[in-house]
Design a protein around this motif. Structure first.
Motif: not given
Length: 270
Positions: A86-88, A90-92, A94-95, A98
């Motif tokens: 995951s890119t940064l 995408q992580q952002y 995704d968080k 969630s």
């Protein structure tokens, strides 16, 4: 419908840790994919190509009789693909997803959106907004229909974005899909009633006029149903005079962009 396809698809999925993992990697929502697995629906040509490319098989191969297809995989097994890091960014997101999806199902459906137009001062713009769930995420589409001269073919603008429900507020972020030159953000008050009626808030965007001026406007979302008949709804979209009789007084009061005495900030109205 090919009788072997669902069974062949289930066999391919067995090489992965879960059906949900396959759906996520294919970007196909789970209910739709379940219909492929059960044999109630057959994918479109483009979706079938995407599925075959993902599993590394040919389109004619996935339609073979199941016993023949199983022998084919024994000779040429399907190796599970390594997950892409995951890119940064995408992580952002995704968080955000969630923590921002609980409680949002209540607001899925169609709305009329009202606000004072940024490109046509003094006019009220009524657009159509559709909020929908796809898997574990919530998306929305906003459709503008502009015909300021009331002659010729109307112009349709399209915005697409994501929805989160954070801190008892509904956050909507979108981009304009025709020119890709604009993004907007809308923050709405939720309703704590059982029945969704109207949501109010603020909308931040850029004027579509030549000056491209950043603007903030009060906005109202009026719920019109979980399903609609587009041929009846679309003619109602467009620009209205502020005092038009087709607009309710409470909508006018909610979208009026004034600041009361003693207020230091531009605030939404309940």
């Amino acid at each position: 419908m090919n009788e072997s396809f669902p069974e062949n698809l289930r066999l391919l999925c067995s090489y992965y840790k879960s059906i949900a993992d396959v759906c996520r990697r294919l970007s196909i929502n789970r209910p739709q994919f379940n219909r492929y697995l059960s044999g109630t629906t057959f994918p479109s040509n483009s979706t079938l190509r995407r599925v075959c490319d993902f599993f590394g098989v040919e389109e004619h191969e996935i339609l073979l009789p199941h016993s023949q297809f199983r022998r084919l995989l024994q000779v040429r097994p399907i190796a599970e693909q390594e997950p892409i890091a995951s890119t940064l960014e995408q992580q952002y997101f995704d968080k955000l997803n969630s923590i921002g999806q609980h409680g949002i199902d209540k607001y899925v459906g169609y709305y009329f959106e009202y606000y004072l137009s940024m490109a046509y001062p003094g006019k009220v713009l009524r657009t159509l907004v559709c909020i929908e769930r796809q898997g574990s995420k919530t998306y929305y589409q906003r459709t503008e229909r502009l015909n300021p001269r009331r002659t010729g073919k109307p112009f349709h603008g399209m915005y697409k974005g994501v929805v989160q429900f954070l801190g008892d507020r509904i956050f909507l972020h979108d981009y304009e899909t025709l020119t890709n030159l604009e993004m907007t953000q809308t923050i709405l008050y939720p309703t704590f009633k059982n029945r969704v009626d109207r949501l109010t808030g603020l909308r931040l965007g850029v004027s579509g006029s030549g000056e491209r001026m950043p603007c903030c406007s009060r906005v109202v979302y009026e719920f019109i149903g979980k399903e609609i008949k587009r041929n009846k709804v679309f003619p109602l979209l467009g620009l209205y005079d502020f005092d038009d009789e087709h607009l309710d007084d409470d909508i006018r009061d909610s979208i009026r962009n004034d600041i009361a005495e003693g207020e230091w900030h531009f605030r939404a109205r309940f």
